[in-house]
Write a protein that holds these residues in place. Structure first.
Motif, PDB file in Angstrom:
ATOM      1  N   SER A 310       0.838  -1.195   0.000  1.00 44.96           N
ATOM      2  CA  SER A 310       0.000   0.000   0.000  1.00 44.96           C
ATOM      3  C   SER A 310       0.874   1.247   0.000  1.00 44.96           C
ATOM      4  O   SER A 310       1.944   1.264   0.618  1.00 44.96           O
ATOM      5  N   PRO A 311       0.425   2.304  -0.672  1.00 44.74           N
ATOM      6  CA  PRO A 311       1.178   3.566  -0.601  1.00 44.74           C
ATOM      7  C   PRO A 311       1.256   4.111   0.831  1.00 44.74           C
ATOM      8  O   PRO A 311       2.050   5.010   1.093  1.00 44.74           O
ATOM      9  N   ARG A 312       0.455   3.582   1.726  1.00 39.92           N
ATOM     10  CA  ARG A 312       0.624   4.005   3.122  1.00 39.92           C
ATOM     11  C   ARG A 312       1.977   3.535   3.654  1.00 39.92           C
ATOM     12  O   ARG A 312       2.552   4.148   4.539  1.00 39.92           O
ATOM     13  N   TYR A 313       2.469   2.426   3.101  1.00 38.56           N
ATOM     14  CA  TYR A 313       3.763   1.899   3.541  1.00 38.56           C
ATOM     15  C   TYR A 313       4.927   2.411   2.696  1.00 38.56           C
ATOM     16  O   TYR A 313       5.990   2.701   3.215  1.00 38.56           O
ATOM     17  N   ALA A 328      19.115   8.518 -15.937  1.00 36.31           N
ATOM     18  CA  ALA A 328      18.891   9.038 -14.587  1.00 36.31           C
ATOM     19  C   ALA A 328      19.683  10.310 -14.371  1.00 36.31           C
ATOM     20  O   ALA A 328      19.189  11.279 -13.798  1.00 36.31           O
ATOM     21  N   LYS A 329      20.906  10.332 -14.867  1.00 38.54           N
ATOM     22  CA  LYS A 329      21.724  11.532 -14.718  1.00 38.54           C
ATOM     23  C   LYS A 329      21.163  12.682 -15.533  1.00 38.54           C
ATOM     24  O   LYS A 329      21.219  13.832 -15.140  1.00 38.54           O
ATOM     25  N   GLN A 330      20.650  12.319 -16.673  1.00 39.62           N
ATOM     26  CA  GLN A 330      20.115  13.345 -17.556  1.00 39.62           C
ATOM     27  C   GLN A 330      18.926  14.046 -16.896  1.00 39.62           C
ATOM     28  O   GLN A 330      18.820  15.262 -16.914  1.00 39.62           O
ATOM     29  N   ALA A 331      18.029  13.252 -16.330  1.00 41.87           N
ATOM     30  CA  ALA A 331      16.822  13.838 -15.754  1.00 41.87           C
ATOM     31  C   ALA A 331      17.072  14.394 -14.364  1.00 41.87           C
ATOM     32  O   ALA A 331      16.399  15.329 -13.936  1.00 41.87           O
ATOM     33  N   GLN A 332      18.028  13.830 -13.642  1.00 41.89           N
ATOM     34  CA  GLN A 332      18.316  14.238 -12.275  1.00 41.89           C
ATOM     35  C   GLN A 332      17.120  14.130 -11.349  1.00 41.89           C
ATOM     36  O   GLN A 332      17.035  14.856 -10.345  1.00 41.89           O
ATOM     37  N   ILE A 333      16.215  13.281 -11.673  1.00 46.79           N
ATOM     38  CA  ILE A 333      15.120  13.033 -10.740  1.00 46.79           C
ATOM     39  C   ILE A 333      15.600  11.985  -9.737  1.00 46.79           C
ATOM     40  O   ILE A 333      16.017  10.901 -10.135  1.00 46.79           O
ATOM     41  N   PRO A 334      15.561  12.315  -8.457  1.00 50.86           N
ATOM     42  CA  PRO A 334      16.019  11.331  -7.487  1.00 50.86           C
ATOM     43  C   PRO A 334      15.148  10.071  -7.558  1.00 50.86           C
ATOM     44  O   PRO A 334      13.932  10.170  -7.715  1.00 50.86           O
ATOM     45  N   LEU A 335      15.785   8.926  -7.468  1.00 51.18           N
ATOM     46  CA  LEU A 335      15.043   7.676  -7.432  1.00 51.18           C
ATOM     47  C   LEU A 335      15.018   7.233  -5.980  1.00 51.18           C
ATOM     48  O   LEU A 335      16.044   6.822  -5.437  1.00 51.18           O
ATOM     49  N   ALA A 336      13.870   7.379  -5.367  1.00 51.02           N
ATOM     50  CA  ALA A 336      13.830   7.124  -3.929  1.00 51.02           C
ATOM     51  C   ALA A 336      12.474   6.585  -3.512  1.00 51.02           C
ATOM     52  O   ALA A 336      11.473   6.795  -4.195  1.00 51.02           O
ATOM     53  N   ALA A 337      12.487   5.865  -2.400  1.00 58.15           N
ATOM     54  CA  ALA A 337      11.246   5.377  -1.808  1.00 58.15           C
ATOM     55  C   ALA A 337      11.183   5.883  -0.376  1.00 58.15           C
ATOM     56  O   ALA A 337      12.198   5.917   0.321  1.00 58.15           O
ATOM     57  N   VAL A 338      10.009   6.330   0.025  1.00 59.57           N
ATOM     58  CA  VAL A 338       9.788   6.732   1.406  1.00 59.57           C
ATOM     59  C   VAL A 338       9.009   5.605   2.067  1.00 59.57           C
ATOM     60  O   VAL A 338       7.857   5.346   1.708  1.00 59.57           O
ATOM     61  N   ILE A 339       9.662   4.923   2.977  1.00 55.57           N
ATOM     62  CA  ILE A 339       9.090   3.701   3.540  1.00 55.57           C
ATOM     63  C   ILE A 339       8.673   3.942   4.986  1.00 55.57           C
ATOM     64  O   ILE A 339       9.471   4.376   5.811  1.00 55.57           O
ATOM     65  N   LYS A 340       7.426   3.649   5.255  1.00 50.44           N
ATOM     66  CA  LYS A 340       6.882   3.808   6.605  1.00 50.44           C
ATOM     67  C   LYS A 340       6.379   2.427   7.008  1.00 50.44           C
ATOM     68  O   LYS A 340       5.188   2.133   6.873  1.00 50.44           O
ATOM     69  N   ASP A 724       8.272   3.365  15.128  1.00 49.92           N
ATOM     70  CA  ASP A 724       6.839   3.439  15.396  1.00 49.92           C
ATOM     71  C   ASP A 724       6.072   3.798  14.129  1.00 49.92           C
ATOM     72  O   ASP A 724       6.648   3.986  13.055  1.00 49.92           O
ATOM     73  N   CYS A 725       4.760   3.896  14.298  1.00 51.13           N
ATOM     74  CA  CYS A 725       3.872   4.036  13.141  1.00 51.13           C
ATOM     75  C   CYS A 725       4.054   5.350  12.392  1.00 51.13           C
ATOM     76  O   CYS A 725       3.570   5.486  11.275  1.00 51.13           O
ATOM     77  N   ASP A 726       4.733   6.325  12.999  1.00 48.83           N
ATOM     78  CA  ASP A 726       4.874   7.626  12.341  1.00 48.83           C
ATOM     79  C   ASP A 726       6.224   7.826  11.671  1.00 48.83           C
ATOM     80  O   ASP A 726       6.436   8.842  11.012  1.00 48.83           O
ATOM     81  N   LYS A 727       7.113   6.896  11.842  1.00 52.18           N
ATOM     82  CA  LYS A 727       8.470   7.106  11.347  1.00 52.18           C
ATOM     83  C   LYS A 727       8.651   6.514   9.950  1.00 52.18           C
ATOM     84  O   LYS A 727       8.260   5.376   9.698  1.00 52.18           O
ATOM     85  N   ALA A 728       9.275   7.296   9.109  1.00 55.58           N
ATOM     86  CA  ALA A 728       9.544   6.826   7.755  1.00 55.58           C
ATOM     87  C   ALA A 728      11.040   6.896   7.478  1.00 55.58           C
ATOM     88  O   ALA A 728      11.734   7.784   7.975  1.00 55.58           O
ATOM     89  N   VAL A 729      11.495   5.959   6.697  1.00 58.71           N
ATOM     90  CA  VAL A 729      12.881   5.955   6.250  1.00 58.71           C
ATOM     91  C   VAL A 729      12.870   6.212   4.747  1.00 58.71           C
ATOM     92  O   VAL A 729      12.156   5.539   4.005  1.00 58.71           O
ATOM     93  N   THR A 730      13.611   7.201   4.323  1.00 61.83           N
ATOM     94  CA  THR A 730      13.683   7.492   2.896  1.00 61.83           C
ATOM     95  C   THR A 730      14.948   6.840   2.334  1.00 61.83           C
ATOM     96  O   THR A 730      16.024   6.990   2.893  1.00 61.83           O
ATOM     97  N   MET A 876      13.511  14.739   9.396  1.00 64.48           N
ATOM     98  CA  MET A 876      14.308  13.561   9.011  1.00 64.48           C
ATOM     99  C   MET A 876      13.538  12.252   9.124  1.00 64.48           C
ATOM    100  O   MET A 876      13.881  11.272   8.471  1.00 64.48           O
ATOM    101  N   THR A 877      12.514  12.213   9.966  1.00 65.73           N
ATOM    102  CA  THR A 877      11.779  10.960  10.122  1.00 65.73           C
ATOM    103  C   THR A 877      10.363  11.036   9.555  1.00 65.73           C
ATOM    104  O   THR A 877       9.575  10.122   9.765  1.00 65.73           O
ATOM    105  N   MET A 878      10.051  12.111   8.875  1.00 70.75           N
ATOM    106  CA  MET A 878       8.667  12.283   8.417  1.00 70.75           C
ATOM    107  C   MET A 878       8.327  11.379   7.236  1.00 70.75           C
ATOM    108  O   MET A 878       9.144  11.137   6.355  1.00 70.75           O
ATOM    109  N   GLY A 879       7.084  10.933   7.216  1.00 72.04           N
ATOM    110  CA  GLY A 879       6.542  10.291   6.032  1.00 72.04           C
ATOM    111  C   GLY A 879       6.068  11.351   5.050  1.00 72.04           C
ATOM    112  O   GLY A 879       6.145  12.559   5.317  1.00 72.04           O
TER     113      GLY A 879
END
Ligand SMILES: [Zn+2]
Length: 1034
Positions: A310-313, A328-340, A724-730, A876-879
């Motif tokens: 789920s996008p909640r996670y 990827a270098k050309q576009a310079q869009i970061p490729l990242a996931a925010v995981i909660k 905990d339920c509010d912490k996200a790791v990017t 730093m810990t926000m979702g």
């Protein structure tokens, strides 16, 4: 760089080196600690391994030249349909862009639009903001629409949802309110322009600057300084407004034609949010499609797990990765996931299933150790399976064998969560436990600073009283009646007091540890107890503590020894746990971790400013490391009345997955409610202990950088004392090889942790993304809210190492690069003066400007060092949902409340020009809430909300609204509680009366306007970004 870029640039006529010369950092900030590419453990470093996409290398992509921007037009007529095996073809792009796709040319220009054009006439700027270039039509929708009308905010909307009604009626401020001040141009009623900007603007219109400073300011405010980003703007340099003395060379049109850029003509975050709500809100979102872009975080919908998390996670910056690192270098869009990983799931969605394979444990790939998941392909009649991550062919363990059906799927496909769902949990075997034995249930230790001021202001008594209640609500396993969590108590000033609260004692016993240099735990038996069993002794203790120290004159405190003591107590009890520390002052007593006041505003705007964000001693760093090693999470409630060095005190909470709460100048009658709400919420929230997270990826890319409340001893294992339920790791990803369009990009996040009941478990989240060799696909699948989350965390991490000026420049440069690459490669050919934004990034500039204006990045002496360190740590810990609200607050017109409805009034844009003196507005950003009252607020509303006859009678000395038995009061309080729900921090309410001094604080949150302490307005920033893009394109 910013002097060449969007900030200074006095006259445009100056020839400037394009920002293309400066992008060496590519989303990173040269943090030397990341200079090397970690050797991925799950797969061999490919040929591109260590040298892969420039990442943190000091040099980055070369200046944009033919190499980077040379592929223009390759797919201007739309790209071929994508081919995907397995999962059904991606229609997500189509569905996510549905609101924009039916952009038939005939809709533009509409008669209404035309009239608005006429009406705005001279106001309109030359900036053409295109929702997406004609080359950007979603695949599968036939050829892209005619390349005519550049859209401003997408095509005509579908019928307005009901939620839009109230807002759209009140959006336009009256033309001549006092807020606009004399001389300001009245804004056109925005009800006339639902699409932001009607129809095409002239193709060769010029770039038109905003008005001179002060012109749009309200009457009640002191004149604003020019927008600026700090030091580089000092002195005689011109800022945007009015800063075009010479008639810039690149601008067409004589200076006398320079006009204000109409804010309504530039992309509106509110419109984007409302459009997504209108098309996707209230629906079921099934996760069965690879690379599908989910609804925005601001859209309420029901998520159904059908094979992807789920996008909640997990949310991603883009759901389509470029096939190559060059792209990827050309576009310079970061490729990242925010995981909660522990995100709260609403009650109408299915909670995670628990898979138990008994002694066999989870089924894992032999080579890469990925867990069984929907990405494993069963072959040979079900006897073997091929790993989707490393392609290794594994034998199916005998206990796990199952026959395949005619399409090669296991017959038990839908009976096993790990075969058909994106997210699930495994019961972990002893192999996954420390020392191969089951963990003990966690413990909570409450540690109260009983120095003089805390006793005197009543804080200690408040905490003790509250603990009696909240201890009844310790978290427990769902099937259990009582909590398995044990509790312990320590008080301290410059010495520590441990308490024995064993259930068979008549009275609690205190043991004092004076040797704070080498703390030891003076008792084992009776320190950590079951609350229910020891309830009477504990209550006895909590009653006595305020009395016990009532006569204390001790002002000095220790801090590091407090954490040390708590950690050692947990270690002695052989359990993970959490320390709740209630602390008020700079720890100046002689002890390890002693701090001095080193707040030095002179460092601001120098290369040494980063020191203010670093801990002043390495004691806390090594303490944090020890805490993580022992599963000891630290949550800190701070009550500072002056500088307490948050950068040092907050380090252990941050690195151990704890939370930092801060209540400046705590006043019992004003602030206790906010604190108590936070305390209750924190104790009750869902949490996992002693956690280790691992992010695995399919071949061709890997996780390279992690941001969050985490600790890393190596390059792959993300350790968290608790999460905990509010912490996200990017998590940021980089290519180490090519990605295939067929196979896509797979991500598996596994978190091994201990539950509140002491069970060892694995929580698995899987997500499949698309890959494409077409830049347009990449841009189409971006999520701006996740991008901002990433940019904020990477920038806030970088402030520890880099001058802020450099970081701000990188952010601006990268923004311009991302948009210029789109303009060059994806948009249809058009006049160079046009600003064309990809639809998915329409509001990237406004959000980016909000990030740049955040006090962390804004080098201003007016903002306290502690507040900056605090906000840095929070982010730093926000979702994604929390960072979205934090950077772009929600502003609701309360005077339009429909008291018969439970839906929130439609939000309006965060700008003073949207306020009206006849109105009442509620603003919330996740930390603060403001109720702003216009001087001419309707008396019946004032009466209804405050139970006083008029504006003049309203007292601002309250942080809770009175409970008035009136529909306005009830509805408003309900709205406030809806906004508060799901937010990790209790928002303190401030009542703000128009034209009274506290309004200055409120105004900082009107993020589309020029900042109180610097930072440009949205309009100015967009102009600046546009100019940067033009330079890149030239
Ligand atoms: Zn594998």
């Amino acid at each position: 760089m910013s002097q060449q870029g969007y900030v200074a640039t006095p006259p445009y006529s100056q020839s400037q080196p394009g920002i293309g010369l400066s992008p060496p950092h590519y989303g990173h900030y040269g943090d030397p600690s990341h200079a090397g590419s970690p050797p991925g453990m799950m797969k061999p470093a490919g040929p591109l391994g260590a040298a892969a996409p420039g990442g943190m290398l000091p040099q980055g992509p070369s200046p944009p030249g033919p190499h980077q921007f040379g592929q223009n037009g390759a797919h201007a007529q739309g790209h071929p349909p994508q081919r995907f095996p397995g999962p059904p073809p991606v229609n997500s792009a189509a569905s996510s862009y549905a609101p924009y796709s039916p952009s038939t040319p005939s809709s533009y220009p509409s008669p209404a639009s035309t009239s608005v054009i006429a009406q705005l006439g001279h106001q309109l700027s030359a900036m053409h903001i295109n929702s997406y270039g004609s080359g950007m039509a979603p695949p599968g929708q036939g050829p892209p629409g005619p390349p005519s009308a550049p859209l401003f905010q997408g095509p005509p909307q579908p019928p307005q949802p009901s939620i839009m009604q109230p807002g759209s009626q009140v959006l336009p401020p009256p033309p001549t309110t006092a807020l606009n001040g004399p001389g300001a141009s009245p804004l056109p009623p925005s009800t006339h322009r639902q699409d932001g900007l009607p129809g095409p603007a002239p193709l060769n219109a010029q770039y038109q600057p905003p008005p001179p400073p002060g012109q749009t300011l309200g009457t009640g405010y002191s004149p604003q300084q020019a927008a600026n980003y700090g030091p580089q703007m000092a002195g005689g340099q011109l800022s945007y407004p009015g800063g075009f003395p010479g008639g810039p060379a690149q601008m067409a049109g004589p200076p006398q034609l320079q006009k204000k850029l109409d804010p309504d003509s530039i992309p509106s975050p509110i419109q984007v949010i409302e459009n997504d709500r209108a098309t996707r809100g209230g629906q079921v979102y099934a996760t069965n499609t690879r690379g599908q872009v989910p609804p925005l975080v601001t859209t309420d919908c029901v998520i159904q797990d059908q094979g992807n998390a789920s996008p909640r996670y997990i949310r991603c910056t883009t759901y389509c990765f470029p096939c190559t690192s060059d792209m990827a270098k050309q576009a310079q869009i970061p490729l990242a996931a925010v995981i909660k990983p522990f995100a709260t799931i609403p009650s109408n969605e299915t909670p995670l299933f628990l898979v138990n394979h008994g002694e066999n444990g989870p089924v894992r790939c032999n080579r890469c150790k990925a867990y069984m998941c929907p990405f494993m392909q069963f072959i040979e009649g079900g006897r073997r399976y091929q790993c989707g991550f490393c392609n290794c062919v594994n034998d199916v363990p005998p206990f796990y064998f199952q026959h395949l059906d005619h399409i090669g799927r296991r017959l038990d496909h839908y009976e096993k969560p790990e075969l058909s769902l994106g997210s699930y949990e495994y019961v972990a075997t002893l192999d996954y436990c420390r020392k191969n034995k089951p963990p003990n249930p966690p413990a909570f230790i409450f540690m109260i600073d009983v120095s003089y001021s805390n006793i005197k202001n009543g804080l200690v008594k408040l905490i003790c009283e509250e603990l009696k209640t909240v201890l009844e609500k310790l978290p427990k396993e769902e099937q259990e009646d009582t909590s398995a969590i044990r509790v312990g108590f320590i008080t301290y000033n410059k010495v520590l007091h441990f308490f024995n609260v064993k259930s068979n004692l008549a009275q609690p016993q205190m043991m004092v540890v004076t040797d704070v240099g080498e703390v030891f735990v003076p008792l084992l038996d009776g320190f950590l107890v079951n609350y229910q069993e020891s309830q009477s002794v504990i209550h006895n203790l909590l009653d006595q503590i305020p009395e016990m120290f009532a006569d204390s004159n001790e002002n000095e405190t220790v801090f590091a020894p407090v954490i040390q003591a708590g950690m050692e107590a947990l270690q002695a009890a052989d359990c993970p746990g959490k320390l709740f520390i209630f602390h008020s002052s700079l720890p100046t007593a002689e002890a390890p971790g002693k701090l001095k006041n080193r707040d030095d505003k002179k460092l601001i705007n120098t290369d040494k400013e980063k020191i203010l964000f670093q801990p002043q001693t390495n004691v806390y760093d090594s303490l944090a490391k020890d805490c993580v090693a022992h599963g000891c999470c630290v949550t800190l409630f701070l009550f500072p009345s002056q500088y307490v060095d948050v950068a040092s005190l907050g380090l252990v909470p941050q690195l151990t997955g704890g939370t930092l709460y801060k209540y400046n100048n705590f006043q019992m009658h004003m602030d206790s409610q906010q604190f108590l709400n936070d305390l209750r919420n924190d104790i009750e929230k869902k949490i996992g202990f002693d956690a280790i997270m691992r992010v695995r990826t399919s071949t061709g890319f890997r996780a390279t950088d992690f941001f969050g409340g985490i600790f890393m001893n190596n390059t792959t294992d993300v350790e968290m004392a608790a999460i905990d339920c509010d912490k996200a790791v990017t998590v940021e990803f980089k290519h180490d090889d090519k990605l295939g369009e067929d196979s896509g990009a797979l991500i598996q996040c596994a978190v091994l942790y201990t539950t509140v009941g002491g069970q060892r478990r694995l929580r698995i989240h899987n997500l499949s993304l698309n890959c494409s060799s077409q830049l347009a696909d990449l841009y189409k699948s971006c999520e701006t809210d996740a991008l901002i989350n990433f940019f904020a965390k990477s920038a806030f991490k970088a402030v520890l190492h880099q001058p802020l000026k450099v970081i701000r420049e990188i952010l601006v440069n990268q923004t311009a690069h991302m948009l210029a690459c789109y303009r060059k490669n994806c948009a249809s050919p058009s006049a160079a003066s046009q600003l064309i934004l990809p639809d998915s990034m329409k509001v990237l500039p406004v959000y980016m400007n909000c990030l740049l204006k955040n006090c962390v990045l804004l080098s201003r002496p007016e903002i306290s060092t502690d507040e900056r360190a605090y906000q840095r740590q929070l982010v730093m810990t926000m979702g994604v949902a929390d960072s979205q609200l934090f950077f772009y607050p929600q502003l609701l017109p309360i005077h339009t409340l429909d008291v018969k409805s439970t839906t929130l009034p439609a939000a309006i844009r965060c700008s003073e020009s949207r306020l009206s003196e006849e109105g009442i507005f509620l603003l919330a950003n996740g930390l603060n809430m403001f109720l702003w009252l216009g001087v001419s607020s309707p008396p019946e509303l004032i009466q209804g909300i405050f139970n006083v006859p008029s504006f003049a009678h309203v007292s601002t000395d309250m942080t809770l609204l009175p409970e008035v038995g009136n529909p306005y009061s009830q509805t408003l309080r309900m709205i406030m509680s809806i906004i508060q729900q799901k937010r990790p921090y209790s928002m303190k309410l401030t009542i703000v009366k128009q034209r009274e001094q506290p309004e200055m604080v409120f105004r900082q949150f009107l993020v589309e306007d020029k900042g109180l302490y610097g930072g440009s307005s949205y309009v100015d920033f967009l102009c600046c970004v546009h100019k940067e893009i033009c330079q890149l394109l030239n």
